[in-house]
Write a protein that holds these residues in place. Sequence first.
Motif, PDB file in Angstrom:
ATOM      1  N   THR A   1     107.023  34.808  38.584  1.00  0.00           N
ATOM      2  CA  THR A   1     106.623  34.452  37.214  1.00  0.00           C
ATOM      3  C   THR A   1     105.129  34.654  37.002  1.00  0.00           C
ATOM      4  O   THR A   1     104.696  34.993  35.891  1.00  0.00           O
ATOM      5  CB  THR A   1     106.989  32.995  36.902  1.00  0.00           C
ATOM      6  OG1 THR A   1     106.408  32.115  37.881  1.00  0.00           O
ATOM      7  CG2 THR A   1     108.494  32.807  36.882  1.00  0.00           C
ATOM      8  N   LEU A   2     104.324  34.463  38.048  1.00  0.00           N
ATOM      9  CA  LEU A   2     102.882  34.694  37.924  1.00  0.00           C
ATOM     10  C   LEU A   2     102.596  36.165  37.648  1.00  0.00           C
ATOM     11  O   LEU A   2     101.797  36.497  36.763  1.00  0.00           O
ATOM     12  CB  LEU A   2     102.167  34.246  39.200  1.00  0.00           C
ATOM     13  CG  LEU A   2     100.656  34.502  39.252  1.00  0.00           C
ATOM     14  CD1 LEU A   2      99.935  33.795  38.114  1.00  0.00           C
ATOM     15  CD2 LEU A   2     100.092  34.077  40.604  1.00  0.00           C
ATOM     16  N   VAL A   3     103.255  37.045  38.389  1.00  0.00           N
ATOM     17  CA  VAL A   3     103.040  38.483  38.184  1.00  0.00           C
ATOM     18  C   VAL A   3     103.497  38.902  36.791  1.00  0.00           C
ATOM     19  O   VAL A   3     102.767  39.576  36.047  1.00  0.00           O
ATOM     20  CB  VAL A   3     103.775  39.296  39.267  1.00  0.00           C
ATOM     21  CG1 VAL A   3     103.693  40.789  38.956  1.00  0.00           C
ATOM     22  CG2 VAL A   3     103.186  39.009  40.645  1.00  0.00           C
ATOM     23  N   ILE A   4     104.711  38.479  36.407  1.00  0.00           N
ATOM     24  CA  ILE A   4     105.234  38.856  35.095  1.00  0.00           C
ATOM     25  C   ILE A   4     104.420  38.205  33.983  1.00  0.00           C
ATOM     26  O   ILE A   4     104.046  38.853  32.996  1.00  0.00           O
ATOM     27  CB  ILE A   4     106.718  38.472  34.979  1.00  0.00           C
ATOM     28  CG1 ILE A   4     107.545  39.232  36.018  1.00  0.00           C
ATOM     29  CG2 ILE A   4     107.237  38.768  33.573  1.00  0.00           C
ATOM     30  CD1 ILE A   4     109.013  38.827  36.048  1.00  0.00           C
ATOM     31  N   GLY A   5     104.159  36.903  34.123  1.00  0.00           N
ATOM     32  CA  GLY A   5     103.427  36.182  33.087  1.00  0.00           C
ATOM     33  C   GLY A   5     102.025  36.717  32.890  1.00  0.00           C
ATOM     34  O   GLY A   5     101.562  36.867  31.749  1.00  0.00           O
ATOM     35  N   PHE A   6     101.335  37.025  33.981  1.00  0.00           N
ATOM     36  CA  PHE A   6      99.976  37.561  33.869  1.00  0.00           C
ATOM     37  C   PHE A   6      99.999  38.932  33.201  1.00  0.00           C
ATOM     38  O   PHE A   6      99.138  39.237  32.358  1.00  0.00           O
ATOM     39  CB  PHE A   6      99.340  37.662  35.248  1.00  0.00           C
ATOM     40  CG  PHE A   6      97.877  38.005  35.228  1.00  0.00           C
ATOM     41  CD1 PHE A   6      96.920  37.006  35.192  1.00  0.00           C
ATOM     42  CD2 PHE A   6      97.461  39.329  35.235  1.00  0.00           C
ATOM     43  CE1 PHE A   6      95.572  37.308  35.156  1.00  0.00           C
ATOM     44  CE2 PHE A   6      96.111  39.649  35.198  1.00  0.00           C
ATOM     45  CZ  PHE A   6      95.163  38.639  35.164  1.00  0.00           C
ATOM     46  N   THR A   7     100.984  39.752  33.561  1.00  0.00           N
ATOM     47  CA  THR A   7     101.078  41.091  32.975  1.00  0.00           C
ATOM     48  C   THR A   7     101.341  41.021  31.481  1.00  0.00           C
ATOM     49  O   THR A   7     100.691  41.711  30.687  1.00  0.00           O
ATOM     50  CB  THR A   7     102.189  41.891  33.671  1.00  0.00           C
ATOM     51  OG1 THR A   7     101.941  41.946  35.082  1.00  0.00           O
ATOM     52  CG2 THR A   7     102.255  43.305  33.124  1.00  0.00           C
ATOM     53  N   VAL A   8     102.294  40.172  31.087  1.00  0.00           N
ATOM     54  CA  VAL A   8     102.618  40.038  29.662  1.00  0.00           C
ATOM     55  C   VAL A   8     101.428  39.480  28.896  1.00  0.00           C
ATOM     56  O   VAL A   8     101.075  39.971  27.813  1.00  0.00           O
ATOM     57  CB  VAL A   8     103.859  39.142  29.481  1.00  0.00           C
ATOM     58  CG1 VAL A   8     104.101  38.842  28.009  1.00  0.00           C
ATOM     59  CG2 VAL A   8     105.088  39.812  30.082  1.00  0.00           C
ATOM     60  N   ALA A   9     100.790  38.448  29.443  1.00  0.00           N
ATOM     61  CA  ALA A   9      99.634  37.846  28.773  1.00  0.00           C
ATOM     62  C   ALA A   9      98.487  38.847  28.647  1.00  0.00           C
ATOM     63  O   ALA A   9      97.820  38.917  27.601  1.00  0.00           O
ATOM     64  CB  ALA A   9      99.179  36.605  29.535  1.00  0.00           C
ATOM     65  N   TYR A  10      98.254  39.629  29.697  1.00  0.00           N
ATOM     66  CA  TYR A  10      97.194  40.638  29.652  1.00  0.00           C
ATOM     67  C   TYR A  10      97.477  41.673  28.572  1.00  0.00           C
ATOM     68  O   TYR A  10      96.578  42.067  27.811  1.00  0.00           O
ATOM     69  CB  TYR A  10      97.059  41.315  31.012  1.00  0.00           C
ATOM     70  CG  TYR A  10      96.004  42.391  31.063  1.00  0.00           C
ATOM     71  CD1 TYR A  10      94.692  42.077  31.383  1.00  0.00           C
ATOM     72  CD2 TYR A  10      96.322  43.722  30.784  1.00  0.00           C
ATOM     73  CE1 TYR A  10      93.709  43.064  31.424  1.00  0.00           C
ATOM     74  CE2 TYR A  10      95.356  44.712  30.816  1.00  0.00           C
ATOM     75  CZ  TYR A  10      94.057  44.380  31.139  1.00  0.00           C
ATOM     76  OH  TYR A  10      93.085  45.359  31.173  1.00  0.00           O
ATOM     77  N   PHE A  11      98.717  42.114  28.498  1.00  0.00           N
ATOM     78  CA  PHE A  11      99.081  43.105  27.483  1.00  0.00           C
ATOM     79  C   PHE A  11      98.866  42.556  26.076  1.00  0.00           C
ATOM     80  O   PHE A  11      98.289  43.227  25.216  1.00  0.00           O
ATOM     81  CB  PHE A  11     100.544  43.527  27.668  1.00  0.00           C
ATOM     82  CG  PHE A  11     101.040  44.458  26.597  1.00  0.00           C
ATOM     83  CD1 PHE A  11     100.722  45.801  26.632  1.00  0.00           C
ATOM     84  CD2 PHE A  11     101.827  43.980  25.557  1.00  0.00           C
ATOM     85  CE1 PHE A  11     101.176  46.672  25.643  1.00  0.00           C
ATOM     86  CE2 PHE A  11     102.282  44.831  24.556  1.00  0.00           C
ATOM     87  CZ  PHE A  11     101.949  46.181  24.605  1.00  0.00           C
ATOM     88  N   LEU A  12      99.311  41.323  25.844  1.00  0.00           N
ATOM     89  CA  LEU A  12      99.164  40.738  24.510  1.00  0.00           C
ATOM     90  C   LEU A  12      97.705  40.501  24.153  1.00  0.00           C
ATOM     91  O   LEU A  12      97.293  40.708  23.005  1.00  0.00           O
ATOM     92  CB  LEU A  12      99.937  39.411  24.440  1.00  0.00           C
ATOM     93  CG  LEU A  12     101.456  39.484  24.497  1.00  0.00           C
ATOM     94  CD1 LEU A  12     102.046  38.081  24.501  1.00  0.00           C
ATOM     95  CD2 LEU A  12     102.013  40.290  23.332  1.00  0.00           C
ATOM     96  N   ALA A  13      96.902  40.074  25.121  1.00  0.00           N
ATOM     97  CA  ALA A  13      95.525  39.684  24.827  1.00  0.00           C
ATOM     98  C   ALA A  13      94.572  40.871  24.719  1.00  0.00           C
ATOM     99  O   ALA A  13      93.650  40.847  23.891  1.00  0.00           O
ATOM    100  CB  ALA A  13      95.023  38.718  25.895  1.00  0.00           C
ATOM    101  N   PHE A  14      94.798  41.923  25.531  1.00  0.00           N
ATOM    102  CA  PHE A  14      93.796  42.982  25.609  1.00  0.00           C
ATOM    103  C   PHE A  14      94.300  44.357  25.173  1.00  0.00           C
ATOM    104  O   PHE A  14      93.491  45.202  24.793  1.00  0.00           O
ATOM    105  CB  PHE A  14      93.254  43.074  27.038  1.00  0.00           C
ATOM    106  CG  PHE A  14      92.568  41.836  27.506  1.00  0.00           C
ATOM    107  CD1 PHE A  14      91.358  41.439  26.963  1.00  0.00           C
ATOM    108  CD2 PHE A  14      93.140  41.036  28.485  1.00  0.00           C
ATOM    109  CE1 PHE A  14      90.718  40.291  27.392  1.00  0.00           C
ATOM    110  CE2 PHE A  14      92.511  39.891  28.933  1.00  0.00           C
ATOM    111  CZ  PHE A  14      91.291  39.514  28.372  1.00  0.00           C
ATOM    112  N   GLU A  15      95.598  44.580  25.250  1.00  0.00           N
ATOM    113  CA  GLU A  15      96.118  45.885  24.874  1.00  0.00           C
ATOM    114  C   GLU A  15      96.547  45.940  23.418  1.00  0.00           C
ATOM    115  O   GLU A  15      96.544  47.004  22.809  1.00  0.00           O
ATOM    116  CB  GLU A  15      97.292  46.273  25.781  1.00  0.00           C
ATOM    117  CG  GLU A  15      96.921  46.408  27.247  1.00  0.00           C
ATOM    118  CD  GLU A  15      95.888  47.500  27.500  1.00  0.00           C
ATOM    119  OE1 GLU A  15      95.894  48.498  26.753  1.00  0.00           O
ATOM    120  OE2 GLU A  15      95.079  47.339  28.438  1.00  0.00           O
TER     121      GLU A  15
END
Length: 294
Positions: free
Chosen positions: A90-104
Amino acid sequence: MARIARTGWTPYWQAAPLALVFLLFLVVPLVFILLVSFWTYDNYQIQPVLTLQNYADVFDRCISRLPSLCTTFRTYVSTLGFAFRVWLITLVIGFTVAYFLAFEVRSKVMQSVLFLICTIPFWTSNVIRMISWIPLLGREGLVNQTLLGLGVVDQPVDWLLYSGFSVTLTFVHLFTFFMVVPIYNSMLRIDTSLIEAARDAGASGWQILWNVIVPLSKTGIAIGSIFVITIVMGDFVTVGLMGGQQIASVGKTIQTEISYLQFPIAAANAVVLLATVLIIVFALLRVVDIRKEL
């Protein structure tokens, strides 16, 4: 007292309702659980007589069996194993999704829309979301039929359902969002000028990620980790349903003891579980001071 004299009692009266709710619905029940864990019982009744036998029964012959593990230790190892695997995924998936939403995603409106889409699974019951995996992972399910049709396997794969794999998969499905939200909230608070400064200084994308974004997101990572670990450690519905009642966990043990009306030993198990979770939370808080970061 001087501070109270200066500010008055207004802040304390404002906090009083929530403090009362916290006291009545958390502190008082925990005190009763701790008290009942020291009571004695038989097949017919619970007696308010203080005893340590319940805790002795929880760790029955655990020390004398070392280095082999007793049932209690094996159950905790299994539960901690689920918690670690689910936390990592969940850390890997959650961090990836959050990064995409916040910066991409540049548009604030699109960020809100995509974040709202992430909440859609929470509009349905957890049990329904669990059951939805059974037609996919069963021997006659869609995954096995696809594998057979492609010639990948010669016979249906049994470990897809009612196994540790299905329990872990369901946990990840149910609780990843608990990791996404706090990490996403922390990333939104990152000043983008810091990222631009790192990029102007010649930092690569990975260097910016590890040296800028991850340290500034550690509060969200810690909060999400606490959410996921505490939920998984106490869960018994997912383990029972997706494990086919064949996989042991601490929550499942407590649920079984309650079903047999063995409340004192169930309370003792609950106290030990609570202490274990608090140790994990304390370790996380030693790494990240959430109050300071917030």
